[in-house]
Design an enzyme around this catalytic site. Structure first.
Site, PDB file in Angstrom:
ATOM      1  N   ASP A   1      43.494 -73.565  71.773  1.00 35.74           N
ATOM      2  CA  ASP A   1      44.410 -74.020  70.740  1.00 35.74           C
ATOM      3  C   ASP A   1      45.244 -72.788  70.370  1.00 35.74           C
ATOM      4  O   ASP A   1      44.876 -71.660  70.710  1.00 35.74           O
ATOM      5  CB  ASP A   1      43.599 -74.529  69.532  1.00 35.74           C
ATOM      6  CG  ASP A   1      44.478 -74.848  68.342  1.00 35.74           C
ATOM      7  OD1 ASP A   1      45.495 -75.543  68.534  1.00 35.74           O
ATOM      8  OD2 ASP A   1      44.162 -74.391  67.223  1.00 35.74           O
ATOM      9  N   LEU A   2      46.381 -72.984  69.725  1.00 34.52           N
ATOM     10  CA  LEU A   2      47.252 -71.840  69.412  1.00 34.52           C
ATOM     11  C   LEU A   2      47.107 -71.377  67.951  1.00 34.52           C
ATOM     12  O   LEU A   2      46.556 -70.309  67.675  1.00 34.52           O
ATOM     13  CB  LEU A   2      48.708 -72.225  69.700  1.00 34.52           C
ATOM     14  CG  LEU A   2      49.763 -71.200  69.312  1.00 34.52           C
ATOM     15  CD1 LEU A   2      49.664 -69.944  70.157  1.00 34.52           C
ATOM     16  CD2 LEU A   2      51.165 -71.800  69.453  1.00 34.52           C
ATOM     17  N   ASP A   3      47.595 -72.241  67.035  1.00 34.49           N
ATOM     18  CA  ASP A   3      47.610 -71.872  65.615  1.00 34.49           C
ATOM     19  C   ASP A   3      46.186 -71.720  65.095  1.00 34.49           C
ATOM     20  O   ASP A   3      45.396 -72.655  65.169  1.00 34.49           O
ATOM     21  CB  ASP A   3      48.326 -72.958  64.797  1.00 34.49           C
ATOM     22  CG  ASP A   3      49.789 -73.103  65.168  1.00 34.49           C
ATOM     23  OD1 ASP A   3      50.558 -72.198  64.857  1.00 34.49           O
ATOM     24  OD2 ASP A   3      50.157 -74.124  65.788  1.00 34.49           O
TER      25      ASP A   3
ATOM     26  N   THR B   1      49.247 -68.557  62.303  1.00 36.56           N
ATOM     27  CA  THR B   1      50.531 -69.087  61.859  1.00 36.56           C
ATOM     28  C   THR B   1      50.375 -70.036  60.672  1.00 36.56           C
ATOM     29  O   THR B   1      51.374 -70.465  60.107  1.00 36.56           O
ATOM     30  CB  THR B   1      51.225 -69.831  63.017  1.00 36.56           C
ATOM     31  OG1 THR B   1      50.224 -70.511  63.760  1.00 36.56           O
ATOM     32  CG2 THR B   1      51.981 -68.872  63.913  1.00 36.56           C
TER      33      THR B   1
ATOM     34  N   LYS C   1      45.609 -78.379  59.289  1.00 31.54           N
ATOM     35  CA  LYS C   1      45.306 -77.649  60.528  1.00 31.54           C
ATOM     36  C   LYS C   1      45.125 -78.625  61.681  1.00 31.54           C
ATOM     37  O   LYS C   1      44.344 -79.574  61.571  1.00 31.54           O
ATOM     38  CB  LYS C   1      44.037 -76.810  60.369  1.00 31.54           C
ATOM     39  CG  LYS C   1      44.288 -75.509  59.639  1.00 31.54           C
ATOM     40  CD  LYS C   1      43.043 -74.640  59.670  1.00 31.54           C
ATOM     41  CE  LYS C   1      43.281 -73.336  58.935  1.00 31.54           C
ATOM     42  NZ  LYS C   1      42.040 -72.562  58.827  1.00 31.54           N
ATOM     43  N   GLY C   2      45.822 -78.394  62.754  1.00 29.74           N
ATOM     44  CA  GLY C   2      45.697 -79.246  63.936  1.00 29.74           C
ATOM     45  C   GLY C   2      46.466 -80.557  63.823  1.00 29.74           C
ATOM     46  O   GLY C   2      46.519 -81.335  64.765  1.00 29.74           O
TER      47      GLY C   2
ATOM     48  N   ARG D   1      53.418 -82.241  63.136  1.00 28.21           N
ATOM     49  CA  ARG D   1      54.440 -82.050  62.093  1.00 28.21           C
ATOM     50  C   ARG D   1      54.730 -83.360  61.353  1.00 28.21           C
ATOM     51  O   ARG D   1      54.778 -83.392  60.115  1.00 28.21           O
ATOM     52  CB  ARG D   1      55.721 -81.508  62.727  1.00 28.21           C
ATOM     53  CG  ARG D   1      56.683 -80.875  61.733  1.00 28.21           C
ATOM     54  CD  ARG D   1      57.961 -80.405  62.416  1.00 28.21           C
ATOM     55  NE  ARG D   1      57.685 -79.594  63.610  1.00 28.21           N
ATOM     56  CZ  ARG D   1      58.567 -79.328  64.566  1.00 28.21           C
ATOM     57  NH1 ARG D   1      59.790 -79.807  64.470  1.00 28.21           N
ATOM     58  NH2 ARG D   1      58.231 -78.590  65.603  1.00 28.21           N
TER      59      ARG D   1
ATOM     60  N   SER E   1      47.892 -77.328  72.468  1.00 28.46           N
ATOM     61  CA  SER E   1      48.287 -77.211  71.055  1.00 28.46           C
ATOM     62  C   SER E   1      49.132 -78.397  70.614  1.00 28.46           C
ATOM     63  O   SER E   1      49.876 -78.966  71.400  1.00 28.46           O
ATOM     64  CB  SER E   1      49.107 -75.925  70.882  1.00 28.46           C
ATOM     65  OG  SER E   1      49.770 -75.919  69.638  1.00 28.46           O
ATOM     66  N   ALA E   2      49.023 -78.744  69.322  1.00 30.57           N
ATOM     67  CA  ALA E   2      49.841 -79.820  68.756  1.00 30.57           C
ATOM     68  C   ALA E   2      51.256 -79.333  68.451  1.00 30.57           C
ATOM     69  O   ALA E   2      52.156 -80.131  68.183  1.00 30.57           O
ATOM     70  CB  ALA E   2      49.198 -80.318  67.471  1.00 30.57           C
ATOM     71  N   SER E   3      51.463 -78.025  68.521  1.00 30.34           N
ATOM     72  CA  SER E   3      52.743 -77.464  68.093  1.00 30.34           C
ATOM     73  C   SER E   3      53.850 -77.657  69.117  1.00 30.34           C
ATOM     74  O   SER E   3      53.662 -77.463  70.308  1.00 30.34           O
ATOM     75  CB  SER E   3      52.591 -75.965  67.819  1.00 30.34           C
ATOM     76  OG  SER E   3      53.866 -75.416  67.549  1.00 30.34           O
TER      77      SER E   3
ATOM     78  N   ASN F   1      56.347 -75.764  68.879  1.00 28.79           N
ATOM     79  CA  ASN F   1      56.893 -74.400  68.938  1.00 28.79           C
ATOM     80  C   ASN F   1      56.006 -73.466  69.757  1.00 28.79           C
ATOM     81  O   ASN F   1      56.187 -72.244  69.709  1.00 28.79           O
ATOM     82  CB  ASN F   1      57.024 -73.837  67.521  1.00 28.79           C
ATOM     83  CG  ASN F   1      58.012 -74.624  66.673  1.00 28.79           C
ATOM     84  OD1 ASN F   1      59.170 -74.786  67.062  1.00 28.79           O
ATOM     85  ND2 ASN F   1      57.570 -75.128  65.538  1.00 28.79           N
TER      86      ASN F   1
ATOM     87  N   LYS G   1      45.547 -84.857  67.841  1.00 31.69           N
ATOM     88  CA  LYS G   1      44.119 -84.591  67.656  1.00 31.69           C
ATOM     89  C   LYS G   1      43.692 -85.300  66.365  1.00 31.69           C
ATOM     90  O   LYS G   1      44.469 -85.296  65.422  1.00 31.69           O
ATOM     91  CB  LYS G   1      43.856 -83.082  67.504  1.00 31.69           C
ATOM     92  CG  LYS G   1      44.280 -82.247  68.705  1.00 31.69           C
ATOM     93  CD  LYS G   1      44.222 -80.751  68.363  1.00 31.69           C
ATOM     94  CE  LYS G   1      44.825 -79.911  69.480  1.00 31.69           C
ATOM     95  NZ  LYS G   1      44.929 -78.475  69.172  1.00 31.69           N
TER      96      LYS G   1
ATOM     97  N   GLU H   1      38.850 -73.843  69.390  1.00 28.71           N
ATOM     98  CA  GLU H   1      39.541 -74.590  68.323  1.00 28.71           C
ATOM     99  C   GLU H   1      39.182 -74.084  66.936  1.00 28.71           C
ATOM    100  O   GLU H   1      38.039 -73.729  66.688  1.00 28.71           O
ATOM    101  CB  GLU H   1      39.118 -76.064  68.394  1.00 28.71           C
ATOM    102  CG  GLU H   1      40.150 -77.006  68.930  1.00 28.71           C
ATOM    103  CD  GLU H   1      41.429 -77.111  68.114  1.00 28.71           C
ATOM    104  OE1 GLU H   1      41.479 -76.711  66.933  1.00 28.71           O
ATOM    105  OE2 GLU H   1      42.412 -77.620  68.666  1.00 28.71           O
ATOM    106  N   ASP H   2      40.149 -74.083  66.035  1.00 25.43           N
ATOM    107  CA  ASP H   2      39.848 -73.694  64.645  1.00 25.43           C
ATOM    108  C   ASP H   2      39.893 -74.895  63.703  1.00 25.43           C
ATOM    109  O   ASP H   2      39.611 -74.739  62.512  1.00 25.43           O
ATOM    110  CB  ASP H   2      40.854 -72.650  64.146  1.00 25.43           C
ATOM    111  CG  ASP H   2      42.218 -73.253  63.907  1.00 25.43           C
ATOM    112  OD1 ASP H   2      42.709 -73.968  64.818  1.00 25.43           O
ATOM    113  OD2 ASP H   2      42.791 -73.043  62.839  1.00 25.43           O
TER     114      ASP H   2
HETATM  115  C1  G6P Z   1      49.233 -76.966  64.845  1.00 19.19           C
HETATM  116  C2  G6P Z   1      49.029 -76.516  63.416  1.00 19.19           C
HETATM  117  C3  G6P Z   1      49.555 -77.558  62.450  1.00 19.19           C
HETATM  118  C4  G6P Z   1      50.990 -77.933  62.776  1.00 19.19           C
HETATM  119  C5  G6P Z   1      51.079 -78.456  64.213  1.00 19.19           C
HETATM  120  C6  G6P Z   1      52.501 -78.799  64.629  1.00 19.19           C
HETATM  121  O1  G6P Z   1      48.323 -77.949  65.172  1.00 19.19           O
HETATM  122  O2  G6P Z   1      47.671 -76.264  63.168  1.00 19.19           O
HETATM  123  O3  G6P Z   1      49.450 -77.052  61.145  1.00 19.19           O
HETATM  124  O4  G6P Z   1      51.490 -78.874  61.888  1.00 19.19           O
HETATM  125  O5  G6P Z   1      50.564 -77.456  65.094  1.00 19.19           O
HETATM  126  O6  G6P Z   1      53.256 -77.617  64.704  1.00 19.19           O
HETATM  127  P1  G6P Z   1      54.818 -77.531  64.882  1.00 19.19           P
HETATM  128  O7  G6P Z   1      55.046 -76.092  65.250  1.00 19.19           O
HETATM  129  O8  G6P Z   1      55.202 -78.455  66.004  1.00 19.19           O
HETATM  130  O9  G6P Z   1      55.452 -77.919  63.610  1.00 19.19           O
HETATM  131 MG    MG Z   2      44.609 -74.645  65.301  1.00 15.09          MG
END
Ligand code: G6P
Ligand code: MG
Length: 218
Positions: A9-11, A17, A45-46, A49, A114-116, A118, A145, A169-170
């Site tokens: 996982d990233l964040d 972040t 977390k996780g 957006r 990762s769910a991000s 970014n 997730k 994973e956190d």
């Molecule tokens: C991760 C973080 C979340 C965040 C999600 C989407 O899972 O833990 O807090 O909302 O990514 O990130 P994004 O960068 O796409 O807004």
């Molecule tokens: Mg995370």
């Protein structure tokens, strides 16, 4: 040595972040006339957006039009990216590069899950993008997730069976996703929160080479 897939996982695992997500969401909430606390941030977390904004609006007893919703999403991400653009290698969490390099040197599959949306930008900023053989992020999945989609896609991208994959994973949702995917889950954080994980460490400094070898060869 056997070959396993290691999905990060990233964040909160590679970089912290969450503090930038918090600041950007807090400013957004404040601009709408209500507050947003660190405790509430923990629950995001996780969480993707879209789902995060839905929760925040519900906490603030606020409803907005679809158009305004999209506007708020863009606003939050623009501010978040301002923090991200200032990031560098110093924000990589302790011993993450040691573990990544050990896995790569030992020919293990290394992927990001990762769910991000970014994720790539962040990995570029901290100069870790080249460490990952494959990347599955918020742009590649339709289910958030605790659905296992992101990790199953990462396993597929590595061409490694889910049961031969290990997830770092956190978040609770992420640990549940890894468990549902039939993968070994390693929680990075507090035992009180991540108790559903197969193994739990406070951070990567606690993850020894012996432990990694044991996981690989099991
Ligand atoms: C991760 C973080 C979340 C965040 C999600 C989407 O899972 O833990 O807090 O909302 O990514 O990130 P994004 O960068 O796409 O807004
Ligand atoms: Mg995370």
């Amino acid at each position: 040595m056997k070959i396993k897939g290691f999905i990060f996982d990233l964040d909160g695992v590679i970089v912290d972040t969450a503090k930038y997500h918090f600041l950007a969401w807090k400013n957004l909430a404040n601009s709408l006339g209500f507050d947003f606390t660190e405790t509430q941030n923990e629950q995001l977390k996780g969480v993707s957006r879209v789902e995060s904004l839905k929760k925040i609006l519900a906490w603030g007893n606020t409803t907005v039009s679809d158009e305004k919703f999209q506007e708020l999403m863009t606003l939050k991400n623009t501010e978040y990216l301002e923090f991200i653009n200032k990031m560098d290698d110093s924000e990589i969490l302790p011993d993450v590069p040691r573990v990544l390099d050990y896995l790569i040197d030992n020919k293990q599959g290394v992927s990001l899950g990762s769910a991000s949306k970014n994720a790539k930008v962040i990995l570029e900023k901290v100069h870790l993008l080249s460490k990952f053989k494959t990347i599955v992020d918020g742009n590649d999945v339709s289910k958030a997730k605790p659905d296992p989609e992101v990790f199953l896609n990462a396993a597929k991208s590595l061409n490694i069976k889910p049961e031969d994959c290990v997830v770092f994973e956190d978040s609770v949702a992420g640990v549940q996703a890894a468990n549902t995917a039939n993968m070994i889950s390693i929680g990075i954080g507090s035992k009180d929160v991540l108790y559903e994980a197969d193994y739990i460490f406070n951070d990567f400094t606690e993850i020894s080479t012996e432990f990694i070898n044991k996981i690989i060869n099991n």
